[in-house]
Design an enzyme around this catalytic site. Structure first.
Site, PDB file in Angstrom:
ATOM      1  N   LYS A  31       0.978  -1.134  -0.154  1.00  0.00           N
ATOM      2  CA  LYS A  31       0.018   0.056   0.041  1.00  0.00           C
ATOM      3  C   LYS A  31       0.796   1.220   0.205  1.00  0.00           C
ATOM      4  O   LYS A  31       0.343   2.459  -0.674  1.00  0.00           O
ATOM      5  CB  LYS A  31      -0.999  -0.133   1.118  1.00  0.00           C
ATOM      6  CG  LYS A  31      -0.237   0.185   2.606  1.00  0.00           C
ATOM      7  CD  LYS A  31      -1.283   0.151   3.523  1.00  0.00           C
ATOM      8  CE  LYS A  31      -0.906   0.269   4.942  1.00  0.00           C
ATOM      9  NZ  LYS A  31      -0.018   1.154   5.247  1.00  0.00           N
ATOM     10  N   THR A  32       1.981   1.383   0.842  1.00  0.00           N
ATOM     11  CA  THR A  32       2.902   2.613   0.859  1.00  0.00           C
ATOM     12  C   THR A  32       3.515   2.696  -0.766  1.00  0.00           C
ATOM     13  O   THR A  32       3.541   3.914  -1.049  1.00  0.00           O
ATOM     14  CB  THR A  32       3.934   2.317   1.759  1.00  0.00           C
ATOM     15  OG1 THR A  32       3.416   1.992   3.050  1.00  0.00           O
ATOM     16  CG2 THR A  32       4.766   3.438   1.993  1.00  0.00           C
ATOM     17  N   ASP A 218      -3.299   7.756   5.006  1.00  0.00           N
ATOM     18  CA  ASP A 218      -2.749   6.484   5.128  1.00  0.00           C
ATOM     19  C   ASP A 218      -3.192   5.855   6.512  1.00  0.00           C
ATOM     20  O   ASP A 218      -3.680   6.699   7.226  1.00  0.00           O
ATOM     21  CB  ASP A 218      -1.229   6.351   5.009  1.00  0.00           C
ATOM     22  CG  ASP A 218      -0.540   4.885   4.815  1.00  0.00           C
ATOM     23  OD1 ASP A 218      -1.569   3.974   4.565  1.00  0.00           O
ATOM     24  OD2 ASP A 218       0.354   4.636   5.094  1.00  0.00           O
ATOM     25  N   GLU A 219      -3.403   4.345   6.611  1.00  0.00           N
ATOM     26  CA  GLU A 219      -3.978   3.814   7.841  1.00  0.00           C
ATOM     27  C   GLU A 219      -5.335   4.304   8.296  1.00  0.00           C
ATOM     28  O   GLU A 219      -5.506   4.814   9.636  1.00  0.00           O
ATOM     29  CB  GLU A 219      -2.878   3.987   9.001  1.00  0.00           C
ATOM     30  CG  GLU A 219      -1.472   3.556   8.516  1.00  0.00           C
ATOM     31  CD  GLU A 219      -1.330   1.948   8.675  1.00  0.00           C
ATOM     32  OE1 GLU A 219      -2.374   1.344   8.649  1.00  0.00           O
ATOM     33  OE2 GLU A 219      -0.278   1.375   8.402  1.00  0.00           O
ATOM     34  N   GLN A 249      -7.070  -4.732  10.193  1.00  0.00           N
ATOM     35  CA  GLN A 249      -5.759  -4.476  11.020  1.00  0.00           C
ATOM     36  C   GLN A 249      -6.361  -3.272  11.706  1.00  0.00           C
ATOM     37  O   GLN A 249      -5.215  -2.755  12.538  1.00  0.00           O
ATOM     38  CB  GLN A 249      -4.282  -4.036  10.138  1.00  0.00           C
ATOM     39  CG  GLN A 249      -4.135  -5.247   9.402  1.00  0.00           C
ATOM     40  CD  GLN A 249      -2.834  -4.769   8.345  1.00  0.00           C
ATOM     41  OE1 GLN A 249      -1.671  -4.741   9.258  1.00  0.00           O
ATOM     42  NE2 GLN A 249      -2.736  -4.724   7.403  1.00  0.00           N
ATOM     43  N   ARG A 601       2.523 -11.201  10.109  1.00  0.00           N
ATOM     44  CA  ARG A 601       3.941 -10.283  10.326  1.00  0.00           C
ATOM     45  C   ARG A 601       4.835 -11.371   9.614  1.00  0.00           C
ATOM     46  O   ARG A 601       6.038 -10.942   9.631  1.00  0.00           O
ATOM     47  CB  ARG A 601       4.347 -10.235  11.556  1.00  0.00           C
ATOM     48  CG  ARG A 601       3.471  -8.958  12.608  1.00  0.00           C
ATOM     49  CD  ARG A 601       3.370  -7.702  11.778  1.00  0.00           C
ATOM     50  NE  ARG A 601       2.009  -8.057  10.845  1.00  0.00           N
ATOM     51  CZ  ARG A 601       1.782  -7.061  10.003  1.00  0.00           C
ATOM     52  NH1 ARG A 601       2.369  -6.100   9.578  1.00  0.00           N
ATOM     53  NH2 ARG A 601       0.585  -6.994   9.274  1.00  0.00           N
TER      54      ARG A 601
END
Length: 726
Positions: A31-32, A218-219, A249, A601
């Protein structure tokens, strides 16, 4: 453009620049990267002036990383987009315009300690007792009001029947007036006043709507109500807003994050284009299968299925340990195996857990094996404040001349012995050549300090004398118990009842277990020997860290990170999901998302572990394997076990407990310690099916708190409740 660097869905997120866009980005889906390329595309292809682009994220680290990537793509330039955190953006906005709200532009920002001092003063003004309602708890509720964009004038006291939230509602207007009188703002004010400014001054709102042609966030799943309001106001005219997030998340509900912002985005922006990033570049397919199966049971989520081209990979190891010591042994040996056989560096692996207190047993094992480790996002167990405070009480009792430890605890918890009084006592000690404790003993008879502080000091000395007598007569764990009770340390944290206070309580419970375990394993040794071992804990000079340092961290801390190998411990009902969440569906679903975050993770290797029995504050509890494990497909698991074997159990759906008819069974009249542990499923003749969320009392006389779907929480005496374990 970028077709050779991005997948089709990422390209779609980059090229759809006009109007509202919601990018639902799964874990490890790049996504980044997509956000960075979108900014570059706007500047290069759409010829948008860089200063007309605003990108907002949550941490300075994330903002710097994003800006660095843009620099690399654009090269040298006179102007760049505005990449900032919410708070940094609002600070700049208010520095320029806050005079419109009646503040001076040179306002000060109160940090957490400043806020605490101010709220204490305001509580006195509002006649709210600090002992009954801890200031940190009051401050936490006030922060909650601000996160929900509620001003003092919006608060209705009759909405809060009792408790600390009602008292916080009473203190809030006093606190806010005090901030204003001091031309001060707290962190939450930066957001709330920015929204208030833009809502009530149309010219300022129009200026920023015109300036920022494109806004990216973002987020987005971590935004609170106030932050969401800010985004809506800044994009009101053009609605060229792109928000990126993953509802799976969203794990920060406890600090104000509102998952509904992402789930309802399309309602507030009807023309929204939804793009899903589902290709995962991080993990193997087996890991993704497990993660997807766990989180898919949540009701409040947008449907998506992560996939990868990385291949199936190794199976996930599931280890059912005998107890927490066996769990730590198995996990640490697995870390060693991955390092030796797979060639992984220690910093390429991680051990994850739900609560900070769980690190203690793992740390003990890692020190025995001389493996380098670091507790990320917190201190090592014996360096944590509450642990050091209580150990300092022990040290003073054992060594009354230890002035360093004595100074640490003389006013902890706060008992009215200030620095000036202590300075006078220390001057007396220097003059007469006596220890600090002896100087405190002489404070009242020698009139070293005034009457008020002298009485407080006398009470403290009396407390230390009592503790010394108890130390001489009791076992080490009983002595620790008396310290926690008589000093008021435990009760203070219980009254505060914040997330931080609960974490500190868990650490103190774990310290009790550590003392008890030491006494059992070293019957010939004394409490002094235990204190010596804690003092040597930080001595890792012998450890070779040339292969990296193994990170230990909570599941909340690990978000945004990735590792070649991951071990998750305590995957059992009561820890994950945490006991505090098991009677609230929203909190329970967040626990499932937390499990999903931990699993994702891992890149190649994953181990899930739990324990049949776990020692907590001197009692041994039997925990059931986590309900989340039952969702994971059996074909991706490789089950290992301690000598006690692996027991299967039926899955339990927390969302929708069906109506059940009671089987013909006779409730038991005798019980073992393992009966009715947290997470046990039970049937009641009146309330139906439920789950045990707390247990107290003694073996054979348990009192349990059970959460029933229709009846809610009920406290029942096992001997009389006719419960049947299912």
């Amino acid at each position: 453009m970028f077709s050779d660097e991005l997948n089709p869905q990422q390209l779609e997120a980059v090229h759809n620049t006009e109007g509202p866009v919601l990018v639902v980005a799964g874990a490890g889906s790049g996504k980044t990267r997509a956000i960075t390329f979108r900014i570059v595309y706007l500047i290069r292809e759409k010829q948008v002036p860089p200063e007309s682009i605003l990108a907002i994220t949550f941490t300075n680290k994330a903002a710097k990383e994003m800006l660095d990537r843009v620099y690399q793509k654009l090269g040298a330039s006179d102007t760049y987009p505005w990449v900032s955190t919410f708070h940094s953006f609002c600070l700049k906005l208010l520095r320029k315009h806050i005079h419109e709200l009646g503040y001076s532009n040179d306002f000060v920002i109160y940090d957490s300690q400043d806020q605490l001092s101010l709220v204490k003063k305001c509580m006195k003004m509002a006649n709210v007792n600090e002992e009954a309602f801890p200031p940190k708890s009051i401050l936490g509720h006030i922060s909650g009001f601000k996160n929900d964009y509620l001003f003092p004038s919006d608060i209705r006291l009759d909405n809060y029947a009792y408790g600390s939230q009602l008292k916080a509602a009473t203190v809030y207007p006093v606190y806010q007036k005090a901030l204003r009188d001091n031309n001060g703002l707290d962190f939450d004010d930066l957001l709330m006043l920015s929204v208030h400014l833009l809502r009530n001054h149309s010219s300022i709102k129009e200026y920023y709507n015109h300036r920022f042609q494109y806004v990216l966030v973002d987020e987005f799943q971590d935004t609170n109500v106030t932050q969401y309001n800010l985004v809506r106001i800044l994009t009101e005219s053009r609605q060229n807003v792109c928000v990126v997030g993953d509802d799976d998340q969203s794990i920060y509900r406890w600090r104000g994050a509102n998952i509904e912002n992402l789930l309802h985005f399309e309602k507030d922006f009807p023309e929204t284009k939804v793009i899903k990033l589902e290709q995962n570049y991080r993990s193997t397919q087996n890991i993704l299968k497990a993660a997807g199966a766990v989180v898919r049971e949540n009701m409040t989520r947008k449907d998506k299925t992560l996939w990868t081209e990385n291949g199936a990979g190794a199976k996930i190891i599931y280890y059912r340990a005998a107890d927490e010591t066996d769990e730590a042994r198995a996990v640490c040996e697995r870390i060693q195996q991955w390092a030796n056989e797979d060639g992984l560096s220690f910093n390429d692996m991680a051990i994850l857990y739900r609560t900070n207190a769980q690190s203690r047993v793992v740390e003990d094992r890692l020190r025995q094996l001389e493996l380098p480790y670091q507790v990320v996002g917190g201190l090592k167990f014996y360096e944590r404040k509450e642990v050091k405070d209580v150990l300092a009480y022990m040290r003073v009792v054992l060594n009354p001349t230890d002035s360093v430890s004595l100074k640490r605890i003389v006013n902890v918890p706060v008992r009215g012995i200030g620095k000036s009084s202590l300075d006078k006592v220390e001057a007396f000690c220097d003059q007469h050549g006596v220890s600090l404790l002896e100087g405190l003993r002489q404070a009242e008879p020698q009139n070293i300090v005034s009457t008020g502080p002298a009485k407080k000091i006398s009470q403290f000395v009396s407390l230390m004398d009592q503790l010394h007598m108890i130390y001489e007569e009791r076992a080490p764990e009983e002595f620790l118990n008396e310290i926690l009770a008589r000093t008021g340390y435990m009760s203070k944290l219980e009254k505060e009842n914040s997330v931080e206070a609960r974490s500190r309580l868990e650490n103190l419970n774990e310290l009790y277990s550590a003392v008890q375990q030491f006494a059992e394993q070293n019957p010939q040794n004394t409490l002094r020997d235990f204190l010596d071992t804690t003092a040597l804990v930080s001595d890792q000079d012998k450890i070779d860290d040339s292969r990296g340092v193994l990170p230990l961290m909570t599941l909340h801390t690990c978000k945004g990170l990735e590792f070649e190998g991951v071990c998750m411990i305590g995957v059992e009902n009561g820890l994950l999901p945490h006991a505090s969440s098991m009677s609230n569906n929203e909190e329970f679903e967040e626990e499932r998302r937390l499990c999903y975050v931990g699993i994702t993770r891992a890149k190649k290797r994953l181990m899930l572990a739990n324990a049949r029995q776990r020692r907590i504050y001197g009692n041994t509890y039997t925990y059931q394997p986590s309900d989340f494990l039952s969702a994971i497909p059996g074909e991706v698991l490789e089950k290992e076990m301690s000598m006690g074997g692996y027991e299967a159990r039926p899955s339990y759906d927390h969302r929708s407990q069906p109506e059940v008819s009671l089987p013909e069974a006779t409730p038991r009249t005798s019980y073992k310690d393992g009966d009715y542990c947290i997470g046990t499923k039970v049937l009641h003749p009146k309330f139906g099916s439920g789950v045990v969320v707390n247990r107290e009392g003694n073996e054979g006389d348990w009192k349990v708190v059970v959460f029933f779907k229709k009846a809610g929480k009920k406290k029942l005496a096992v001997n009389h409740a006719n419960l049947i374990v299912v």
